[in-house]
Design an enzyme around this catalytic site. Structure first.
Site, PDB file in Angstrom:
ATOM      1  N   PRO A   1      47.606  30.639  38.194  1.00 60.53           N
ATOM      2  CA  PRO A   1      46.406  29.817  38.011  1.00 60.53           C
ATOM      3  C   PRO A   1      46.173  29.481  36.539  1.00 60.53           C
ATOM      4  O   PRO A   1      46.266  30.351  35.664  1.00 60.53           O
ATOM      5  CB  PRO A   1      45.288  30.713  38.556  1.00 60.53           C
ATOM      6  N   CYS A   2      45.862  28.207  36.294  1.00 62.24           N
ATOM      7  CA  CYS A   2      45.716  27.748  34.909  1.00 62.24           C
ATOM      8  C   CYS A   2      44.275  27.813  34.413  1.00 62.24           C
ATOM      9  O   CYS A   2      44.017  27.709  33.210  1.00 62.24           O
ATOM     10  CB  CYS A   2      46.242  26.322  34.781  1.00 62.24           C
ATOM     11  N   GLN A   3      43.297  28.005  35.327  1.00 64.64           N
ATOM     12  CA  GLN A   3      41.891  27.932  34.933  1.00 64.64           C
ATOM     13  C   GLN A   3      41.503  28.919  33.825  1.00 64.64           C
ATOM     14  O   GLN A   3      40.670  28.590  32.967  1.00 64.64           O
ATOM     15  CB  GLN A   3      40.984  28.145  36.156  1.00 64.64           C
TER      16      GLN A   3
ATOM     17  N   TYR B   1      42.997  29.614  31.230  1.00 71.51           N
ATOM     18  CA  TYR B   1      43.566  29.232  29.938  1.00 71.51           C
ATOM     19  C   TYR B   1      43.330  27.763  29.576  1.00 71.51           C
ATOM     20  O   TYR B   1      43.568  27.370  28.435  1.00 71.51           O
ATOM     21  CB  TYR B   1      45.083  29.495  29.948  1.00 71.51           C
TER      22      TYR B   1
END
Length: 233
Positions: free
Chosen positions: A92-94, A96
């Site tokens: 998951p990128c949220q 960062y």
């Protein structure tokens, strides 16, 4: 003429989504095989994801079910049982993203990746290669530093990249972070201080020529156009 021999590359997908990293690996091996007598092919051991919609798309495209196990509870022993040669990770990128709050390791959505990193030293056998993809922002995160420290301590050589699809001829300007780790057979622990690459080794301009979306659409035949249509189902 004899048929070329085939060697299978056992891959393990984490946060598989609709299978983008796996497709990228298969595409790369297809290119590599043109100059090899022994043909390399991907044997996908299993794929992990908990997103129901993405899993439906993955199953439709691959006719394979995705493992919905929560990665926060998976053990090093279970990971080792897959005996995968390469790990593909798109976490998951949220935690960062520069458009988010950038809570990093304090974000609950980072827990599963942190858990995998903490379990990794006990995994046997460890993969020969690791490929991780994420957004710009991961490259300055505490999670990345924890990952680098863990991989270095477990005898991996590391390369990092910040690259955009437009550098590969795809009409999309979206910078992404990539990490490629290779098991160091000499088992030498080295402190990691290398800069992040923003280019790949030289390729021809023709290979990098960016094709506008307009040309993609103009070149579609009727069969391809129908396949791209989204039905009400």
């Amino acid at each position: 003429k004899e048929e070329p021999s085939t060697a299978m590359v056992d891959a393990l997908e984490f946060y598989s989504g609709i299978g983008g990293l796996r497709y990228g690996l298969e595409y790369a091996l297809e290119k590599l095989n043109k100059n090899r007598e022994e043909q390399l092919k991907v044997n996908n051991v299993t794929s992990f994801d908990i997103n129901d919609l993405a899993n439906k798309v993955y199953q439709y495209n691959r006719n394979e079910k995705v493992n919905t196990k929560n990665l926060e509870s998976i053990t090093a022993e279970q990971l080792g049982q897959y005996k995968a040669q390469i790990w593909l990770l798109s976490p998951p990128c949220q935690p960062y993203s520069r458009n988010g709050q950038q809570k990093d390791i304090k974000d609950p959505r980072a827990k599963s990746l942190i858990h995998l990193i903490n379990e990794f030293p006990q995994v046997q056998p460890q993969p020969q290669f690791i490929l991780l993809e994420n957004v710009v922002g991961f490259n300055t995160s505490e999670t990345r530093q924890l990952l680098l420290n863990t991989l270095s301590a477990n005898f991996y050589s590391i390369q990092e990249f910040l690259l955009s699809p437009s550098q590969f001829g795809v009409p999309n300007q979206r910078l992404r972070y990539f990490l490629l780790a290779t098991k160091n057979e000499e088992r030498i622990v080295t402190q990691y201080f290398k800069p992040i690459n923003t280019t790949l080794p030289p390729v021809t301009q023709e290979q990098c020529k960016c094709t506008p979306i307009k040309e993609y659409l103009q070149n579609l035949d009727a069969k391809s156009e129908n396949e791209l249509r989204v039905t009400q189902e």
